[in-house]
Scaffold this active site. Structure first.
Site, mmCIF file in Angstrom:
data_model
loop_
_atom_site.group_PDB
_atom_site.id
_atom_site.type_symbol
_atom_site.label_atom_id
_atom_site.label_comp_id
_atom_site.label_asym_id
_atom_site.label_seq_id
_atom_site.Cartn_x
_atom_site.Cartn_y
_atom_site.Cartn_z
ATOM 1 N N ASP A 43 -31.695 4.033 -4.198
ATOM 2 C CA ASP A 43 -31.191 5.057 -3.475
ATOM 3 C C ASP A 43 -32.054 6.326 -3.605
ATOM 4 O O ASP A 43 -31.859 7.438 -3.075
ATOM 5 C CB ASP A 43 -29.801 5.308 -3.869
ATOM 6 N N SER A 44 -32.925 6.156 -4.420
ATOM 7 C CA SER A 44 -34.356 7.036 -4.448
ATOM 8 C C SER A 44 -34.870 7.361 -2.844
ATOM 9 O O SER A 44 -35.681 8.250 -2.663
ATOM 10 C CB SER A 44 -35.569 6.823 -5.365
ATOM 11 N N ASP A 82 -29.745 -0.751 -4.548
ATOM 12 C CA ASP A 82 -28.944 0.129 -5.104
ATOM 13 C C ASP A 82 -27.536 0.248 -4.429
ATOM 14 O O ASP A 82 -27.279 0.658 -3.239
ATOM 15 C CB ASP A 82 -29.484 1.330 -5.140
ATOM 16 N N LYS A 112 -27.702 -3.211 -7.754
ATOM 17 C CA LYS A 112 -27.793 -2.162 -9.047
ATOM 18 C C LYS A 112 -26.687 -1.120 -9.146
ATOM 19 O O LYS A 112 -26.419 -0.336 -8.117
ATOM 20 C CB LYS A 112 -29.189 -1.587 -9.304
ATOM 21 N N GLU A 114 -25.092 2.381 -11.826
ATOM 22 C CA GLU A 114 -25.499 3.199 -12.665
ATOM 23 C C GLU A 114 -24.184 3.281 -13.643
ATOM 24 O O GLU A 114 -23.225 3.483 -13.087
ATOM 25 C CB GLU A 114 -26.088 4.573 -12.473
ATOM 26 N N GLU A 181 -33.918 4.053 -17.748
ATOM 27 C CA GLU A 181 -34.449 5.357 -17.218
ATOM 28 C C GLU A 181 -34.599 6.621 -18.224
ATOM 29 O O GLU A 181 -33.511 6.998 -18.674
ATOM 30 C CB GLU A 181 -34.076 5.690 -15.916
#
Length: 277
Positions: A43-44, A82, A112, A114, A181
């Site tokens: 999602d970057s 993501d 993925k 978080e 991270e």
């Protein structure tokens, strides 16, 4: 073909896992052909492709769109997509539904998300639908507002203990790997040693089972702030700038296009055209 099983085998054998981000077909094809083990459609993309200040505005539609392009290109890499902000936080049901979309519509091999203990029920539910889940601990970008910015995590005793426990929890919940991270290298080493599943580091030292970088960072395409952990392996950004400047110069001087870049027509046909027009 890279799979959950081959990534686990790499951890067990000490063969470092390589992961890079990609968001489009052309870049993903090059990365895949180079032999990178896994491609992350992060999602970057909100920042590096869409120009947002952070990842929070990224939608499911954005992620599916970019994941489709990458999955078409990846023949060997394990494609991880993501789950964007608010695609899994609302409920377990929403998490499963959106994870399924990234697999079914996007063509990803895994998703993925978080978080630690607070998302374990989501991880378990998604895994029960036969979708591999990669977890993400430490500096989790979707929590940027809660963190008060992009800051290193786990530097005090309480936070370090929580990260270790979260890692154990997400493994028990069924995660097949975890991205670590923005945490101290020695802490990442402890987590890596305690886990059976692979750890993929970004700003977490070389004690992890693998590494991931945003491809724009490692190719010199990022402008503005460059993260401390990002190394430029090839200055593609300046090479592109030089190429574009060369194009402008040659176009304005009329040296481009030259004879080798144009199509030709028979002179007799041209003479006939001139007679008629």
């Amino acid at each position: 073909m890279n799979t959950v099983s081959t990534l686990l085998q790499q951890k067990q054998s000490g063969d470092k896992i390589t992961m890079l981000t990609a968001y489009d077909y052309t870049t993903a094809k090059i990365i895949d052909e180079c032999g990178v083990n896994s491609i992350l459609v992060g999602d970057s993309l909100g920042m590096v492709m869409l120009g947002y200040e952070n990842t929070l505005p990224v939608t499911m539609e954005d992620m599916i769109h970019h994941t489709k392009a990458v999955s078409r290109a990846a023949k060997n890499a394990f494609v991880v997509a993501d789950m964007p902000f608010m695609s899994y936080q609302v409920s377990v049901q929403e998490a499963v539904k959106n994870a399924g979309r990234l697999i079914q519509e996007g063509g990803a091999n895994a998703v993925k998300l978080e978080g630690g203990a607070e998302v374990c029920d989501r991880i378990t539910a998604i895994v029960k639908t036969s979708i591999p889940v990669v977890a993400h601990l430490g500096l989790t970008p979707q929590s940027v507002n809660a963190f008060g910015g992009f800051k290193v995590q786990g530097k005090n005793l309480a936070h370090a203990k929580k990260l270790i426990q979260d890692a154990l929890n997400i493994q028990e919940a069924g995660a097949c790997a975890v991205v670590l991270e923005g945490i101290p290298a020695k802490l990442a080493e402890i987590i890596t040693e305690k886990l059976i599943i692979p750890t993929i580091g970004i700003g977490a030292g070389n004690g992890c089972d693998g590494q991931v970088l945003v491809y724009q960072d490692m190719l010199g395409l990022t402008t503005g702030h460059i993260p401390k952990f990002a190394k430029c392996f090839a200055d593609v950004g300046n090479l592109m700038r030089q190429g574009i400047q060369n194009y402008i110069t040659e176009t304005k001087s009329k040296s481009f296009p030259s004879q080798e870049h144009i199509y030709h027509i028979d002179d007799e046909i041209m003479n006939q055209l001139k007679e008629n027009f």
